[in-house]
Design an enzyme around this catalytic site. Structure first.
Site, mmCIF file in Angstrom:
data_model
loop_
_atom_site.group_PDB
_atom_site.id
_atom_site.type_symbol
_atom_site.label_atom_id
_atom_site.label_comp_id
_atom_site.label_asym_id
_atom_site.label_seq_id
_atom_site.Cartn_x
_atom_site.Cartn_y
_atom_site.Cartn_z
ATOM 1 N N TRP A 27 0.760 -1.237 -0.040
ATOM 2 C CA TRP A 27 -0.010 -0.021 -0.033
ATOM 3 C C TRP A 27 0.929 1.017 0.083
ATOM 4 O O TRP A 27 0.167 2.344 0.404
ATOM 5 C CB TRP A 27 -0.892 0.034 1.179
ATOM 6 C CG TRP A 27 -1.981 -0.990 0.993
ATOM 7 C CD1 TRP A 27 -2.339 -1.848 0.136
ATOM 8 C CD2 TRP A 27 -3.113 -1.312 2.109
ATOM 9 N NE1 TRP A 27 -3.505 -2.666 0.254
ATOM 10 C CE2 TRP A 27 -4.013 -2.120 1.697
ATOM 11 C CE3 TRP A 27 -3.378 -0.409 3.501
ATOM 12 C CZ2 TRP A 27 -4.987 -2.438 2.308
ATOM 13 C CZ3 TRP A 27 -4.371 -0.992 4.021
ATOM 14 C CH2 TRP A 27 -5.396 -2.114 3.375
ATOM 15 N N ASP A 61 3.133 -0.472 14.528
ATOM 16 C CA ASP A 61 1.584 -0.575 14.523
ATOM 17 C C ASP A 61 1.294 -1.231 13.184
ATOM 18 O O ASP A 61 1.582 -0.859 12.116
ATOM 19 C CB ASP A 61 0.995 0.983 14.510
ATOM 20 C CG ASP A 61 -0.571 0.836 14.339
ATOM 21 O OD1 ASP A 61 -1.239 0.414 15.370
ATOM 22 O OD2 ASP A 61 -0.934 1.254 13.244
ATOM 23 N N TYR A 88 -3.424 -4.503 6.249
ATOM 24 C CA TYR A 88 -2.505 -3.806 5.441
ATOM 25 C C TYR A 88 -1.795 -4.379 4.309
ATOM 26 O O TYR A 88 -1.363 -5.618 4.408
ATOM 27 C CB TYR A 88 -1.445 -3.209 6.587
ATOM 28 C CG TYR A 88 -1.827 -2.147 7.843
ATOM 29 C CD1 TYR A 88 -2.959 -1.597 7.279
ATOM 30 C CD2 TYR A 88 -1.053 -1.820 8.610
ATOM 31 C CE1 TYR A 88 -3.475 -0.728 8.472
ATOM 32 C CE2 TYR A 88 -1.499 -0.791 9.526
ATOM 33 C CZ TYR A 88 -2.788 -0.311 9.394
ATOM 34 O OH TYR A 88 -3.109 0.421 10.204
ATOM 35 N N LYS A 99 -17.295 -5.538 1.954
ATOM 36 C CA LYS A 99 -16.417 -5.072 3.069
ATOM 37 C C LYS A 99 -17.415 -5.253 4.226
ATOM 38 O O LYS A 99 -18.510 -4.681 4.134
ATOM 39 C CB LYS A 99 -15.884 -4.007 2.620
ATOM 40 C CG LYS A 99 -14.939 -3.481 3.982
ATOM 41 C CD LYS A 99 -14.470 -1.901 3.589
ATOM 42 C CE LYS A 99 -13.613 -1.593 4.725
ATOM 43 N NZ LYS A 99 -13.051 -0.258 4.748
ATOM 44 N N ARG A 126 -12.507 -1.442 13.874
ATOM 45 C CA ARG A 126 -13.401 -0.600 13.816
ATOM 46 C C ARG A 126 -14.628 -0.967 14.471
ATOM 47 O O ARG A 126 -14.887 -2.311 14.281
ATOM 48 C CB ARG A 126 -14.026 -0.448 12.223
ATOM 49 C CG ARG A 126 -12.726 0.279 11.316
ATOM 50 C CD ARG A 126 -13.167 1.686 11.289
ATOM 51 N NE ARG A 126 -12.073 2.476 10.438
ATOM 52 C CZ ARG A 126 -12.108 3.922 10.373
ATOM 53 N NH1 ARG A 126 -13.095 4.452 10.940
ATOM 54 N NH2 ARG A 126 -11.325 4.362 9.589
ATOM 55 N N GLN A 134 -7.367 3.835 19.509
ATOM 56 C CA GLN A 134 -6.655 4.491 18.371
ATOM 57 C C GLN A 134 -7.780 5.301 17.610
ATOM 58 O O GLN A 134 -8.437 4.784 16.869
ATOM 59 C CB GLN A 134 -5.868 3.646 17.537
ATOM 60 C CG GLN A 134 -4.700 4.377 16.464
ATOM 61 C CD GLN A 134 -4.228 3.175 15.824
ATOM 62 O OE1 GLN A 134 -3.915 3.381 14.515
ATOM 63 N NE2 GLN A 134 -3.230 2.303 16.559
ATOM 64 N N THR A 146 4.842 7.819 8.238
ATOM 65 C CA THR A 146 6.120 8.148 7.241
ATOM 66 C C THR A 146 7.020 6.973 7.249
ATOM 67 O O THR A 146 7.372 6.202 8.215
ATOM 68 C CB THR A 146 6.901 9.412 7.614
ATOM 69 O OG1 THR A 146 7.742 9.817 6.688
ATOM 70 C CG2 THR A 146 7.320 9.151 9.180
ATOM 71 N N ARG A 148 11.746 12.338 9.154
ATOM 72 C CA ARG A 148 10.772 12.571 9.828
ATOM 73 C C ARG A 148 10.232 11.928 11.062
ATOM 74 O O ARG A 148 9.626 12.397 11.983
ATOM 75 C CB ARG A 148 9.545 12.589 8.785
ATOM 76 C CG ARG A 148 9.711 13.558 7.578
ATOM 77 C CD ARG A 148 8.411 13.560 6.778
ATOM 78 N NE ARG A 148 7.248 14.090 7.319
ATOM 79 C CZ ARG A 148 5.902 14.258 6.658
ATOM 80 N NH1 ARG A 148 6.031 13.997 5.843
ATOM 81 N NH2 ARG A 148 5.034 14.911 7.595
#
Length: 295
Positions: free
Chosen positions: A28, A53, A58, A100, A132, A181, A260, A265
């Site tokens: 991704w 995390d 993912y 989904k 979620r 989160q 990032t 960063r």
């Protein structure tokens, strides 16, 4: 139940600030090869960013296994880093899913946790989150799975992601929540006024912030940019550091999750923890982001 909750609190692992988000490390985003995964892990650890995390989804259910393969070859001490993962989202066109949806029956939660352990090539997760909230979740099913995972030592801490007050209160009837989160940033601060962070402080639920820089670098307003740049000059910091310092000021001890893959960063985010915004400066920034003064 009380004995289980005591065990959960005792086993709770210290999480680094910031947390390194891994959503874009694989397909991704950066599409890292094994060596690149290892280099990025080393950069984070060298900077003191030791918490990574993940979520099962993912990279289309691929990033955890890629990360785990890289990690296994590094021969690191397990207590030198922390792993977070999430479950519950069933993606369309994967696993024979026609649409989904969310799934939180006990068998599925246990299966997801076991799969993440296998993918990450570890014996336990430091934190396991429900990704979620589902309108169909049955809290007794969740409690059954979480209790088993805690008792077996396969997770050290449990939490949720993107849950509101009512959803957390419902789940807390049967299981202790360590983390939530949520989306929070200077440009997305609803949780400061809708009671969410107050509730989390009351119940000792620590917030993790996904997208902690918000929309600042995408749809900035002149007033906000001027205020942030003024603070950056005053505190000898970068604009992104000021955005993170604004979060760090909140008494709920918000932990940013940085997505990032740029090592500079990551370092900048780590150094932002040293910035102590003055009280009025915090409100100047909030006013600029909201477009109005407090009442």
């Amino acid at each position: 139940m009380n004995e289980l909750l005591a065990q959960q609190k005792m086993n709770k692992t210290k999480i680094s600030t910031p947390i390194q988000g891994c959503m874009t490390w694989g397909k991704w985003g950066a599409n890292f090869a094994t060596k690149a995964y290892q280099q990025q892990i080393e950069v984070c650890l060298d900077l003191g960013v030791s918490t990574f995390d993940h979520a099962d989804i993912y990279g289309g259910y691929t990033t955890e296994a890629e990360f785990g393969k890289a990690l296994a070859e590094m021969n690191l001490q397990r207590d030198s880093f922390q792993l977070i993962s999430k479950c519950g989202i069933q993606m369309e066109n994967f696993r024979e899913n026609a649409t989904k949806h969310y799934q939180y029956d006990a068998a599925y939660i246990l299966k997801s946790a076991e799969q993440s352990l296998q993918n990450l090539q570890t014996d336990y997760l430091d934190v396991f989150l429900l990704h979620r909230p589902s309108p169909l979740m049955q809290v007794t099913e969740i409690q059954k799975a979480v209790a088993q995972l805690l008792q077996q030592g396969k997770i050290k801490g449990f939490g949720v992601s993107n849950f509101n007050i009512q959803q957390m209160a419902l789940l807390q009837k049967v299981v202790s929540i360590d983390y939530n989160q949520i989306q929070i940033a200077l440009t997305y601060s609803d949780s400061l006024t809708n009671g969410l962070l107050d509730y989390m402080q009351t119940h000792q639920i620590q917030p993790m912030a996904w997208n902690p820089l918000g929309s600042y670098f995408k749809s900035i307003t002149p007033k906000l940019q001027k205020s942030v740049q003024k603070m950056a000059t005053k505190y000898k910091a970068t604009e992104d550091q000021i955005l993170l310092a604004w979060l760090h000021k909140h008494p709920s001890q918000i932990i940013p999750v940085m997505g990032t893959t740029n090592s500079n960063r990551v370092q900048s985010a780590k150094e932002s923890t040293k910035i102590q915004l003055e009280l009025q400066d915090w409100f100047v920034l909030w006013e600029a982001a909201r477009g109005k003064q407090v009442d």
